[in-house]
Design a protein around this motif. Structure first.
Motif, PDB file in Angstrom:
ATOM      1  N   PRO A 100       0.555  -1.235  -0.036  1.00  0.00           N
ATOM      2  CA  PRO A 100      -0.105  -0.022   0.077  1.00  0.00           C
ATOM      3  C   PRO A 100       0.704   1.209  -0.074  1.00  0.00           C
ATOM      4  N   LEU A 101       0.445   2.246  -0.830  1.00  0.00           N
ATOM      5  CA  LEU A 101       1.228   3.484  -0.867  1.00  0.00           C
ATOM      6  C   LEU A 101       0.347   4.626   0.089  1.00  0.00           C
ATOM      7  N   SER A 102      -0.785   4.234  -0.154  1.00  0.00           N
ATOM      8  CA  SER A 102      -1.697   5.275   0.666  1.00  0.00           C
ATOM      9  C   SER A 102      -3.072   4.675   0.552  1.00  0.00           C
ATOM     10  N   LEU A 103      -4.038   5.403   1.058  1.00  0.00           N
ATOM     11  CA  LEU A 103      -5.414   4.977   1.204  1.00  0.00           C
ATOM     12  C   LEU A 103      -6.076   4.502  -0.255  1.00  0.00           C
ATOM     13  N   ASP A 104      -5.598   5.230  -1.178  1.00  0.00           N
ATOM     14  CA  ASP A 104      -6.151   5.005  -2.698  1.00  0.00           C
ATOM     15  C   ASP A 104      -5.171   4.251  -3.412  1.00  0.00           C
ATOM     16  N   GLU A 105      -3.978   4.005  -3.300  1.00  0.00           N
ATOM     17  CA  GLU A 105      -3.093   3.299  -4.282  1.00  0.00           C
ATOM     18  C   GLU A 105      -2.155   2.297  -3.610  1.00  0.00           C
ATOM     19  N   ALA A 106      -1.716   1.295  -4.543  1.00  0.00           N
ATOM     20  CA  ALA A 106      -0.970   0.267  -3.892  1.00  0.00           C
ATOM     21  C   ALA A 106      -0.336  -0.505  -5.133  1.00  0.00           C
ATOM     22  N   TYR A 107       0.941  -1.161  -5.001  1.00  0.00           N
ATOM     23  CA  TYR A 107       1.532  -2.110  -5.775  1.00  0.00           C
ATOM     24  C   TYR A 107       1.007  -3.728  -5.473  1.00  0.00           C
ATOM     25  N   LEU A 108       0.863  -4.152  -6.446  1.00  0.00           N
ATOM     26  CA  LEU A 108       0.611  -5.896  -6.504  1.00  0.00           C
ATOM     27  C   LEU A 108       1.597  -6.543  -7.164  1.00  0.00           C
ATOM     28  N   ASP A 109       2.261  -7.595  -6.827  1.00  0.00           N
ATOM     29  CA  ASP A 109       3.281  -8.321  -7.447  1.00  0.00           C
ATOM     30  C   ASP A 109       2.007  -9.530  -7.709  1.00  0.00           C
TER      31      ASP A 109
END
Length: 356
Positions: A100-109
């Motif tokens: 998670p980068l913030s409440l509204d974005e994230a990286y997924l592998d």
């Protein structure tokens, strides 16, 4: 080494979209999530409001001037955190490797995914469909071989878009891009690159590693890699943010007294970013750099959470009193940061701010 499959998921105008979803009267209207007031900043703006030039971290007073008919909604972070958890539950159906980068974005592998879908593109399509159907919200996604490219890709067809960069397409996509699209290349760095003839990523790739390192230090090495589409950073599962900061290199050196507007502007940027984190920071940091590149930091740790952007700016400005280099000392850079993050359950109730 197995080639990674990375997705960057970014909710579209998240806070504003939640407000529009929950209140039908707001749909199709220019919505600004912010407190009103001369010292408040915009936390989020609907795409209808963005057409007027309104964006996150902008002073609320300016947003009102740009769009007098905008509807201002005070932020409800408790509600946004709940929706963010619902989004995360959807992501977890597909992979446990989430950053998670913030409440509204994230990286997924999704090099390997839990649902057996054949491609990362298919995983991204299903995630966006589930968010739309279950939460009545839209998300944009970028699919690429690494985090750097996935982040750029997710912004490529916003809002409600999906963009895929296949490994064999990296050069075709990357080389024509303006160098300002590279993360970390702000206005000052962009100007410095333009001074050596760099306007696109292709121009940047033409520079030698030794030149970039001599000119820009460690960040020059990073630029050398990014110009080649290289980013070996793994998706870091559940690694909480240690600090949030913003800094500015001045076109001319400034005294402490002269930099008040800059410090306030940096505080607005940091506050807008911090509002996306479910935790709260206890420590305010002021960073300064002299013309001789000596770095000074001063910090203040609170016993309570910050309530407003104005509080953050006031504390950062007060920290100038602890520099102790004299009124005539000049600086080439200033930065404002927040650190020492705690969960809401760890923070005491807020008393009055320390003496004025």
């Amino acid at each position: 080494m197995e080639r990674r499959k990375i997705i960057h998921v970014d909710m579209d105008a998240f806070y504003a979209s939640v407000e529009q979803r929950d209140n039908p009267r707001l749909r199709g209207r220019p919505v600004v999530v912010a407190w009103r007031g001369s010292r408040s900043v915009v936390c989020a703006a609907s795409y209808e409001a963005r057409k007027f030039g309104i964006h996150s971290a902008m002073p609320s007073s300016r947003a009102e001037r740009l769009c007098p008919e905008a509807i201002f909604i005070p932020p409800d972070f408790h509600r946004y955190r709940n929706v963010s958890r619902q989004v995360r539950d959807i992501l977890l159906r597909h992979t446990d490797r989430i950053e998670p980068l913030s409440l509204d974005e994230a990286y997924l592998d999704v090099t390997e995914n839990k649902t057996g879908l054949p491609t990362a593109t298919r995983v991204a399509k299903v995630i966006r469909q589930q968010i739309r159907e279950e939460l009545q919200l839209t998300a944009s996604a970028g699919v690429a071989p690494n985090k750097f490219l996935a982040k750029i890709a997710s912004d490529w067809k916003k809002p409600d878009g999906l963009f895929v960069i296949q490994p064999e397409e990296v050069d075709e996509f990357l080389l024509p891009l303006p160098v300002g699209r590279i993360p970390g290349v702000g206005k000052v760095m962009q100007k410095r690159l333009e001074e050596v003839g760099v306007r696109t990523v292709g121009h940047l790739r033409g520079l030698e590693l030794s030149f970039l390192e001599d000119r820009f230090g460690r960040y020059g090495v990073r630029l050398y890699d990014l110009a080649r589409g290289i980013d070996n950073r793994p998706v870091m599962t559940d690694q909480p943010t240690k600090s949030i900061s913003a800094e500015d290199t001045f076109e001319r050196d400034m005294t402490l007294d002269e930099m008040e507007p800059v410090v306030r502007r940096l505080a607005e940027k940091v506050w807008a970013a911090a509002c996306k984190d479910p935790r709260q920071a206890r420590t305010v940091v002021l960073k300064l750099k002299t013309p001789e590149f000596k770095i000074l930091t001063r910090s203040y740790t609170l016993a309570w959470p910050l309530a407003t952007c104005d509080e953050l700016a006031r504390i950062a400005l007060r920290l100038r009193e602890r520099v102790g280099l004299g009124d005539r000392q000049r600086f080439r850079l200033a930065g404002v940061g927040l650190s020492n993050f705690r969960g809401p359950e760890e923070m005491p109730e807020q008393p009055a701010l320390f003496g004025a």
